[in-house]
Design an enzyme around this catalytic site. Sequence first.
Site, short mmCIF file in Angstrom:
data_model
loop_
_atom_site.label_atom_id
_atom_site.label_comp_id
_atom_site.label_asym_id
_atom_site.label_seq_id
_atom_site.Cartn_x
_atom_site.Cartn_y
_atom_site.Cartn_z
N HIS A 104 0.87 -1.18 0.00
CA HIS A 104 0.00 0.00 0.00
C HIS A 104 0.91 1.24 0.00
CE1 HIS A 104 -2.80 2.93 1.85
NE2 HIS A 104 -3.76 2.13 1.46
N ASP A 138 3.03 -4.67 7.96
CA ASP A 138 1.82 -3.86 7.83
C ASP A 138 0.64 -4.82 7.99
OD1 ASP A 138 -0.46 -2.64 6.89
OD2 ASP A 138 0.46 -1.82 5.08
N GLN A 159 -4.59 -5.19 6.90
CA GLN A 159 -5.61 -6.08 6.30
C GLN A 159 -5.57 -7.48 6.92
OE1 GLN A 159 -7.94 -5.08 4.42
NE2 GLN A 159 -7.16 -3.09 3.75
N LYS A 198 -10.41 -0.57 10.60
CA LYS A 198 -10.57 -1.73 9.70
C LYS A 198 -10.96 -2.98 10.47
CE LYS A 198 -7.30 -0.02 6.29
NZ LYS A 198 -8.03 0.36 5.09
N CYS A 204 -4.73 2.59 -3.67
CA CYS A 204 -3.49 3.07 -3.04
C CYS A 204 -2.35 2.07 -3.25
CB CYS A 204 -3.69 3.33 -1.56
SG CYS A 204 -4.76 4.71 -1.23
#
Length: 405
Positions: A122, A199, A202, A225, A363
Site C-alpha cells: 500500500h 503492515d 488487512q 478496519k 493506493c
Amino acid sequence: MLDIQILRNDFPILSRTVHDKSLVYFDNAATTQKPQSVVEQIRKAYYDANANVHRGVHFLSQQATEAHENARRAVQQFIHAEHPHEIIFTRGTTEAINLVASSFAEIAFTEGDEVILSAMEHHSNIVPWQLQMARRGIRLRIIPVNELGEMDLDAYHAFFSPRTRLVAVTHVSNVLGTINPVQSMIAEAHAHDVPVLVDGAQAVPHLPVDVQALDADFYAFSAHKVYGPTGIGILYGKEKYLDLLPPYQGGGEMIAAVSFEHTTFNELPYKFEAGTPDYIGSTAFATALDYVSRIGLDSIAEHETDLLRYATDSLSAISGIRIFGQAPHKSAVLSFLLPNIHPYDAGLLLDRFGIAVRTGHHCAQPLMQHLGIEGTVRASFAFYNTKTEIDIFLQALLQVQTILQ
Ligand code: PMP
C-alpha cells in the site's frame, strides 16, 4: 457456525437503503462498519468519563487514564505482545509506519543502505521509505509478485546484503488478498540480523495475529478496519527496538522533564505519544477488539473464506472476467475487471444497485503498474456479509454488463 443474521443486528447501518435498494456493503477493506457497542462506548466515554488522561489527580482524569491504559492492555492481549508498553497508540497504520521510517532512519540509515519492500505494498508502506530515499540516500529493493499474486521468495532471499537494514512488508494485500508467509520471511530476515516491520492493516480483521509467534519486530494496524473507530491505530514494537529509537514527535506526554537547555524523554510507550492521546477512541477500540474476540477470529476466518470461495465461483461464471489475486492462501478480497468495462463505470452503476465496492488503484499504484492495469473493481468482505448479498452482486454485475456493452 456464526448466526450472521443475529450479528447483523449489531450493525444498524446494514439495514439502511441506498438509492432505494438494500445496502450491500462490500468495501470492508477500506473501512468496516461499527457495531452498536463501539458507538455506545464512545458516547459513554464522553458522557461519563471525559477528562484528559495521565496528568490529573482528580477522579475523572484517573478514571479516563485507567480506561485508556486498559485499552492498551486489550490491544496487547489481542495481538499477544509481551508487554503493554510495546503498544504505541497512533492515528493508524500510516502514522505507525511513518513513525518507524522516521525514527529508525535516524539511528540506522546511511547512504546506500537498503530496505526491502514488496510490489504489493500500500502507498503507506512505500512513500515513508521513499521520503528516506530522498533524505538519506537509501535504496529500495522490491520483491516481485508472481501471476498468482504471491511474493517471489527466491528474489526476497537474493536481496539480503550487508547493506540491508530493514524489511517492511504487508501481512495481507489489500488488492490481491494474498496472505503472505510473514513468519518464515521474518525468520529469514532475522538470520541476517535484519528487523522486520509488518503492515497488518488487512490481516488483523481477518486472522488471529500473534506478534510473538511471528517474531515481528514492528507490527502496525488501524482500528477502523477491525470494527473500531477512525483516527486511531497502533504500532507494536519489540521493547529492545522501541528503547533504541528516538522520539517521532515532540510535545506534552512524551517528556519526563523539560528545560530550555535539555529535555529528558518519558519512558515507553509515552516517548512516542506526544500530545493528548485519543483516550476516547482507545476505549472504543478495545470494545471493538472485545467484540471480535467474542465472535472469534477463527469463526470469522472460516465464514469469510466460505464467502470468498462462493464469490469467486459465482463471478468466474462471467465470461471474460479477470480476477487478480489467485493465491491459495487468500483473505476475503476479490479484485477483478469485467471485459471492456472501466472499473469506475462498473462502480458507479453498482452503486445504483445499492452495492458499495471500491474502484481504482486502491493506493497500490506500483502494483497496478506491475499488473499492467489502471485499476480494478474490489469487493472486500466482512463476517457480516452473506451469500445472498453475493447473489445480488452477481445479478447486478450481469446487468452492468448488459448496460455497458
Ligand atoms: N496498509 C494497508 C495494506 C491498507 O490496506 C491500508 C488502508 N487501506 C493502510 C495500510 C493504511 O491504513 P490507514 O489509512 O488506516 O492508516
